[in-house]
Design an enzyme around this catalytic site. Structure first.
Site, mmCIF file in Angstrom:
data_model
loop_
_atom_site.group_PDB
_atom_site.id
_atom_site.type_symbol
_atom_site.label_atom_id
_atom_site.label_comp_id
_atom_site.label_asym_id
_atom_site.label_seq_id
_atom_site.Cartn_x
_atom_site.Cartn_y
_atom_site.Cartn_z
ATOM 1 N N CYS A 147 5.371 0.202 4.762
ATOM 2 C CA CYS A 147 5.107 -1.082 4.101
ATOM 3 C C CYS A 147 6.003 -1.130 2.872
ATOM 4 C CB CYS A 147 3.637 -1.197 3.709
ATOM 5 S SG CYS A 147 2.482 -0.865 5.067
ATOM 6 N N ALA A 148 7.274 -1.417 3.086
ATOM 7 C CA ALA A 148 8.300 -1.098 2.098
ATOM 8 C C ALA A 148 8.516 -2.148 1.013
ATOM 9 C CB ALA A 148 9.624 -0.826 2.812
ATOM 10 N N PRO A 150 8.263 -4.632 -2.109
ATOM 11 C CA PRO A 150 9.585 -5.196 -2.409
ATOM 12 C C PRO A 150 10.730 -4.195 -2.432
ATOM 13 C CG PRO A 150 8.325 -4.964 -4.422
ATOM 14 C CD PRO A 150 7.405 -4.559 -3.306
ATOM 15 N N GLY A 151 10.452 -2.886 -2.391
ATOM 16 C CA GLY A 151 11.534 -1.945 -2.178
ATOM 17 C C GLY A 151 11.835 -0.950 -3.281
ATOM 18 N N ASP A 178 8.598 -3.888 6.929
ATOM 19 C CA ASP A 178 7.571 -4.721 6.308
ATOM 20 C C ASP A 178 7.182 -5.822 7.284
ATOM 21 O OD1 ASP A 178 6.355 -4.886 3.376
ATOM 22 O OD2 ASP A 178 6.441 -6.911 4.199
ATOM 23 N N CYS A 284 -2.510 0.763 -4.895
ATOM 24 C CA CYS A 284 -2.654 0.440 -6.327
ATOM 25 C C CYS A 284 -4.071 -0.091 -6.556
ATOM 26 C CB CYS A 284 -1.592 -0.555 -6.783
ATOM 27 S SG CYS A 284 -1.376 -1.990 -5.724
#
Length: 690
Positions: A147-148, A150-151, A178, A284
């Site tokens: 789940c990359a 925004p990078g 993603d 998070c």
């Protein structure tokens, strides 16, 4: 708009009941959540310029911040993150608003923006840097970022692959996935800043991402990854300091709805992990329903195939709390449940048994949930975060025996040809616990799928016809260029053509996924968004110069080791002239540079600056620029931000120099691909299509 009140009684009641905050620290915890998040930045560690940027930051920009006040507030000089290696990550109390609007900080802000665009600095939240560090990736590792977008974590992984700058093509690679098509393009933008050939961006649902197969000596084998980053979608209540709308929107329902998806993604990641490999699961969120409950359920269904790694000593200086072993589930109405049996039948679709801790004390103790890491905001002035590191000890229980995957050890190479992994991918076989099916049978089924599929065009033929898509953009196809393609002879660069080059529109790209390690073509039910790195772009005046392409700066550091002619060694003064003037004539350059250039025919050239170790006060990192040797001048094709970066590293005050010399600092796309003397003669140059 009315100011959002940073208060949520249900949030406080929930976490006080779960006791995730040590006794006596609750007020500090809540006070920290209400404070704005400090700005943090990270210097990209794989580039040879990292030390020069760090030197520039510490000795110039940070010194200018000393004793500075903005709006009556004393500016705190940035400090290094104690737990990040080599002082490559820093934090400050400067908010983005102050950075953008304060005249005293304009120069520093301009530096940050320009270096970020060049890929030399990344502005990234401190806790977000932790998962890639704990992944402990090495240059030979095959890495999947599930789940990359925004990078920011993806860029860290790319840096780890390029730990040795003397190796242009690391053995490993990163496949960044993603599910959101639009966010994939943000991911591409982040990854492209690092100019690495080792990245492929794909668009797929992470919970059912297909397996890839590779062809090893004529036999198809399933690709397993050495490292997997599983940073799953979450409720994000650890981000309250920067996303203040979470205060108003927070409810336990978010976690209850995401738990199942998080578990499916983590399970799919564990299936694709090689034995002995490491997977990092992170959120998070502070909620154990999204954290420990997912890990406990995954460990239970793995039946010993996975175990939590003890990483307590891997990031010295980082403060964290151990994972909890007991928790309860609360509905959005505030109703608590301590065990699955107490949940009414009407709530079974919302609350699932995997959300509760295991009942058996021995099984619970054997899981070692205390090895999970929970970062609390008030401990080191960060956001909230959760990390768990899993190691795969054996094959998952729904496979009879572990797969034999070749070429996973460092230094082992096999000649592999690209194969396609069709829609009826063996991913479906392993995603469900089916008794009596082992990895050998999966491989055989993969071969049958390949043999039954249409192969009449071959891997170098035209791409399959596209189906209509309800969302996303149509992508130019990525196809391998045949070895006997007529575009190769005029290029005069030696490299393994069959494995190295992909063609997209008017660009030629080098893709390390196809270079000497693992060669495959993705055919997902969605699409490959981007891969490789641009090394040549089309020259519209190619007929005049017997070559249809010219060098592109984006991939020059990757291509340079394969170039053995038309290289001009330049001095630092030459570099300054080349980067601040559009088409400097030979007479403006040093006599040594002129003597090297005078006998070269018109066309692409490489300009190389080598540092002088006897002059430590000068720039101590090499610079490689692509350029064009014209009739009486030399032109560089370097993007604006990269030009500014090199000039700063040489101690040049860019704005003053621009006004004084009348420098033209134009981006690469503003330069022509034809000969520079076209502009000298007063006619507009042709623009490269890229």
């Amino acid at each position: 708009y009315p100011e959002i009140v940073k208060e949520n009684k249900l949030f406080e009641h929930y976490y006080q009941e779960l006791k995730i905050v040590p006794e006596g620290e609750w007020d500090q915890f809540m006070e920290a959540l209400r404070e704005p998040l400090p700005a943090t930045l990270r210097i990209t560690g794989y580039k040879s310029h990292a030390k020069e940027i760090l030197h520039c930051l510490k000795n110039k920009y940070f010194k200018e911040l000393e004793d500075l006040e903005v709006d009556g507030q004393k500016v705190e000089v940035p400090q290094p993150l104690s737990w990040y290696p080599e002082e490559l990550a820093w934090h400050t109390n400067l908010s983005r608003k102050i950075l953008r609007k304060s005249p005293q900080l304009e120069k520093f802000h301009q530096f940050l923006v320009s270096e970020t665009e060049s890929g030399n600095i990344s502005r990234q939240e401190a806790v977000s840097m932790i998962p890639p560090l704990l992944l402990n990736a090495h240059p030979h590792h095959k890495i999947l970022d599930m789940c990359a977008a925004p990078g920011s974590k993806t860029t860290q992984l790319i840096e780890m692959l390029h730990a040795d700058m003397n190796v242009p093509f690391p053995e490993g690679f990163v496949i960044a996935n993603d599910v959101d098509n639009k966010r994939c393009y943000l991911l591409v933008h982040q990854a492209k800043r690092l100019s690495s050939p080792c990245i492929m961006v794909v668009n797929h649902d992470a919970s059912s991402i297909p397996r890839l197969t590779i062809d090893v000596n004529g036999k198809k084998e399933i690709l397993f990854y050495d490292r997997i980053l599983c940073d799953v979608p979450c409720s994000g209540d650890g981000t309250m300091r920067k996303n203040i709308d979470v205060w108003k929107k927070w409810t336990t329902l978010n976690s209850l709805q995401l738990h199942g998806l998080q578990l499916r993604i983590a399970t799919r990641g564990a299936e694709q992990l090689v034995e002995g490999g490491r997977m990092v699961y992170s959120t998070c969120s502070l909620n154990p329903i999204e954290d420990e409950a997912v890990i406990a359920s995954l460990l239970e269904k793995s039946e010993g195939a996975l175990e939590l790694a003890d990483v307590s000593s891997e990031l010295p200086g980082l403060k964290w709390m151990p994972g909890i072993t007991q928790w309860k589930v609360m509905t959005k109405d505030g109703q608590w449940f301590s065990e699955w049996e107490a949940v009414p039948h009407g709530r079974h679709t919302q609350i699932r048994p995997t959300m509760f801790p295991p009942k058996d004390p021995e099984r619970l103790q054997a899981m070692h949930l205390e090895r999970c890491l929970r970062i609390l905001p008030h401990h080191q002035n960060t956001g909230g975060f959760f990390v768990a590191v899993l190691v795969k000890k054996s094959s998952m229980p729904w496979n009879k025996r572990p797969p034999k995957v070749r070429g996973t050890e460092r230094g082992r190479h096999n000649t592999k040809q690209p194969v396609r992994s069709g829609p009826t991918d063996p991913a479906e076989l392993e995603s469900k616990p089916v008794g009596g099916i082992d990895d050998t049978e999966i491989t055989e089924r993969a071969e049958n799928v390949e043999n039954n599929g249409s192969k009449k065009d071959g891997v170098c033929g035209p791409p399959p016809s596209k189906k209509m898509k309800l969302f996303g953009f149509k992508e130019d196809p990525f196809v391998f260029i045949p070895e006997d393609d007529p575009l190769f002879p005029p290029i005069h660069i030696r490299f393994p053509r069959w494995a190295l080059v992909l063609h997209v529109g008017d660009r030629i790209l080098i893709d390390s996924l196809a270079f000497g390690h693992t060669c495959f073509v993705l055919c997902l039910d969605r699409q490959v968004i981007n891969t490789g790195i641009k090394v040549w772009c089309r020259n519209n005046s190619g007929e005049e110069f017997d070559c249809a392409f010219r060098l592109a700066q984006e991939g020059i550091y990757t291509l340079y080791p394969f170039i053995n002619s038309r290289i001009i060694t330049v001095s630092m003064e030459d570099v300054k002239i080349l980067l601040t003037q559009e088409n400097p004539f030979f007479r403006k350059l040093s006599s040594e540079t002129y003597s090297q250039a005078k006998d070269l025919a018109k066309g692409s050239i490489v300009l190389k600056y080598e540092p002088d170790p006897t002059k430590p006060d000068t720039l101590q990192c090499p610079i490689v620029l692509c350029g064009w040797r014209g009739k009486a001048s030399i032109r560089t094709f370097v993007p604006k931000n990269e030009r500014l970066h090199y000039l700063r590293m040489m101690g040049l005050e860019v704005l003053a120099e621009k006004k004084k010399e009348g420098a033209v600092l134009a981006p690469e796309s503003a330069g022509g691909s034809g000969p520079p003397e076209a502009e000298e003669a007063g006619r507009a140059p042709t623009r490269p299509r890229a």
